[in-house]
Design a protein around this motif. Structure first.
Motif, PDB file in Angstrom:
ATOM      1  N   LEU A   1       0.820  -1.206   0.000  1.00  0.00           N
ATOM      2  CA  LEU A   1       0.000   0.000   0.000  1.00  0.00           C
ATOM      3  C   LEU A   1       0.858   1.262   0.000  1.00  0.00           C
ATOM      4  O   LEU A   1       0.504   2.271  -0.616  1.00  0.00           O
ATOM      5  N   GLU A   2       1.995   1.215   0.694  1.00  0.00           N
ATOM      6  CA  GLU A   2       2.905   2.363   0.667  1.00  0.00           C
ATOM      7  C   GLU A   2       3.403   2.625  -0.740  1.00  0.00           C
ATOM      8  O   GLU A   2       3.469   3.771  -1.195  1.00  0.00           O
TER       9      GLU A   2
ATOM     10  N   HIS B   1       0.734   4.159  -2.643  1.00  0.00           N
ATOM     11  CA  HIS B   1       0.543   5.522  -2.142  1.00  0.00           C
ATOM     12  C   HIS B   1       1.458   6.494  -2.876  1.00  0.00           C
ATOM     13  O   HIS B   1       1.078   7.598  -3.251  1.00  0.00           O
TER      14      HIS B   1
ATOM     15  N   SER C   1      -5.498  10.875  -6.205  1.00  0.00           N
ATOM     16  CA  SER C   1      -5.910  10.271  -4.940  1.00  0.00           C
ATOM     17  C   SER C   1      -6.860   9.107  -5.179  1.00  0.00           C
ATOM     18  O   SER C   1      -7.705   9.149  -6.060  1.00  0.00           O
TER      19      SER C   1
ATOM     20  N   THR D   1      -9.379   6.591  -2.919  1.00  0.00           N
ATOM     21  CA  THR D   1      -9.963   6.302  -1.611  1.00  0.00           C
ATOM     22  C   THR D   1     -10.284   4.815  -1.522  1.00  0.00           C
ATOM     23  O   THR D   1     -10.930   4.263  -2.403  1.00  0.00           O
TER      24      THR D   1
ATOM     25  N   ASP E   1       0.708   3.627   7.976  1.00  0.00           N
ATOM     26  CA  ASP E   1       1.957   3.636   7.220  1.00  0.00           C
ATOM     27  C   ASP E   1       3.142   3.432   8.156  1.00  0.00           C
ATOM     28  O   ASP E   1       2.999   3.274   9.366  1.00  0.00           O
TER      29      ASP E   1
ATOM     30  N   GLN F   1      -3.981   6.032   7.276  1.00  0.00           N
ATOM     31  CA  GLN F   1      -4.144   6.432   5.892  1.00  0.00           C
ATOM     32  C   GLN F   1      -5.390   5.798   5.299  1.00  0.00           C
ATOM     33  O   GLN F   1      -5.718   4.643   5.592  1.00  0.00           O
TER      34      GLN F   1
ATOM     35  N   GLN G   1      -6.075   7.217   1.862  1.00  0.00           N
ATOM     36  CA  GLN G   1      -5.912   7.662   0.484  1.00  0.00           C
ATOM     37  C   GLN G   1      -4.482   7.434   0.003  1.00  0.00           C
ATOM     38  O   GLN G   1      -3.553   7.276   0.786  1.00  0.00           O
ATOM     39  N   PHE G   2      -4.332   7.442  -1.316  1.00  0.00           N
ATOM     40  CA  PHE G   2      -3.032   7.284  -1.940  1.00  0.00           C
ATOM     41  C   PHE G   2      -2.787   8.483  -2.847  1.00  0.00           C
ATOM     42  O   PHE G   2      -3.659   8.895  -3.589  1.00  0.00           O
TER      43      PHE G   2
END
Length: 453
Positions: free
Chosen positions: A374-375, A378, A384, A386, A393, A399, A401-402
């Motif tokens: 996910l990082e 991101h 973005s 959602t 993180d 978190q 959103q990305f």
């Protein structure tokens, strides 16, 4: 014998003082007999540029070449000590033959001429080739002759030939050539100037040491995150922002589990996959039958895709079409087809690659595997996104959103490369391809998130 002057005025300007003292120094170097040769270091696969000072056809010393694009003048201890390899008193200067009557392993040899050595080899090799060529087995070290020695082995008829690279870097380079079209550090570096998230997978300090040191310095100065995946925390891993203490030989599973997470949350770059990969190309889907797994081609031999604009098959190399990334289709002759991406999703969405299952093999918590994936997403996506989940993180922030880009990953030789380096590199770079973050000079290609429809 020369002696230094002691009566130099203390008020002399610096330039004149240097010239005065230098003119009176003893002659340490016969500079009129010296030449500077420019070449590349071969003490590892990094190929750093070097300046070699030669005197009377002998190497005097080796320096880094400040104008070389790879190492920019930096040279490691191994490179600086290259003169020891060249000038070593233990270096063989003639063929050696075991003394008659001595036991094998006693280490008693005598020098013989090249003519005699070649005669002995010719007789032995002729006998082996005439009886069973596979009785010859040999191994070559790091050199530029592997293509020639490999061709020689093929012509001789033996399968029992290997070289240094096959146990070290060639498996990694093959993975890069297979997935990206280039073999990493020898032909290109990560985008150090733009990268904000850097993953180093199973890297030993003896490969690409100078470029990586310079690159890590850039990352640290800009505050980019540096993640190291390695069973041991030495060298580069010691300065990483996060160290993933993986079990040896399981980094391929870690990467594929991260692929599972990206696919599960639909965090892939569909535009990149369609434009730059074979993901939309159609594959024959006839398990157990002839042709299964081959790309579907037209009568002219052109690989086909399904064009969403015309709702029909089209040449995959055309630029004026909108290929379907997912889907199952039927050829005019009734052959079932599906896109390469559909095959990939079916394979890696399997529970085998779920973080909780991969965690047991890799020794890395499932939560960490999901967070790493996910990082990366991101950072990878500019727009973005959602999600319907909340995650934490690496800095402990909640978190949902990305946003951002770019990601850079670099996979090289390590513990796992000796066993599954080729497969590992393909898995690692599958992550890059899915996110559209394949390293390329001058920045990264524009991207958008996976569509919601």
């Amino acid at each position: 014998m020369n002696t230094l002057k002691t009566d130099v005025p203390c008020n002399m300007d610096p330039q004149t003082l240097i010239q005065t003292v230098a003119a009176d120094l003893p002659e340490f170097e016969a500079r009129d007999r010296q030449q500077t040769k420019y070449t590349t270091c071969y003490m590892c696969a990094c190929r750093c540029g070097i300046k070699v000072t030669v005197e009377d056809n002998q190497v005097r010393f080796i320096q880094g070449n400040p104008n070389h694009p790879i190492n920019k003048g930096v040279l490691c201890a191994k490179g600086n000590s290259g003169i020891m390899k060249q000038m070593s008193p233990a270096k063989l200067r003639a063929p050696l033959l075991r003394r008659p009557g001595t036991e094998r392993g006693a280490g008693e040899f005598e020098e013989i001429s090249w003519e005699r050595a070649l005669d002995i080899l010719e007789q032995r090799l002729a006998h082996i080739r005439a009886t069973d060529p596979n009785k010859l087995a040999y191994f070559t070290g790091r050199d530029q002759m592997q293509a020639l020695t490999g061709m020689w082995a093929s012509q001789f008829g033996t399968l029992n030939w290997a070289a240094h690279g096959g146990f070290c870097s060639v498996n990694m380079a093959a993975g890069g050539l297979y997935t990206l079209g280039h073999a990493f550090w020898e032909f290109g570096d990560p985008d150090w100037d733009n990268t904000r998230y850097f993953m180093l997978w199973g890297v030993a300090e003896d490969h690409s040491s100078n470029p990586i040191k310079l690159g890590l310095k850039k990352l640290k100065e800009r505050g980019a995150k540096f993640v190291a995946v390695n069973p041991v925390r030495t060298g580069y891993q010691a300065i990483a922002d996060e160290w993933i203490a993986i079990r040896p030989g399981t980094d391929g599973m870690l990467a594929l589990s991260m692929v599972h997470v990206l696919l599960q949350h639909q965090l892939i770059d569909d535009e990149f996959l369609i434009r730059y990969t074979n993901a939309p190309q159609l594959v024959v889907n006839t398990p157990g039958q002839k042709g299964d797994g081959l790309f579907y081609r037209s009568e002219e031999g052109r690989i086909q895709v399904w064009d969403l604009n015309s709702d029909t098959f089209a040449d995959a190399s055309r630029a004026d079409i909108a290929p379907a990334l997912f889907g199952e289709f039927t050829a005019p002759d009734g052959t079932p087809l599906r896109t390469s991406m559909s095959i990939l999703v079916e394979k890696y969405l399997d529970d085998e690659y779920a973080p909780e299952n991969a965690a047991r093999e890799c020794g890395v918590p499932a939560e960490t595997i999901e967070r790493l994936a996910l990082e990366m997403a991101h950072v990878a996506f500019k727009e973005s996104i959602t999600l319907d989940i909340e995650w934490t993180d690496w800095a402990g922030r909640k978190q949902t959103q990305f946003i951002g880009r770019p990601v850079s990953m670099h996979a090289m030789r390590g513990i796992s490369a000796h066993s599954n380096g080729f497969q590992t590199c393909r898995a690692i770079h599958l992550l890059q391809v899915l996110l559209g973050t394949v390293d390329c000079p001058g920045g990264h290609r524009p991207s958008r998130p996976f569509p919601s429809t």
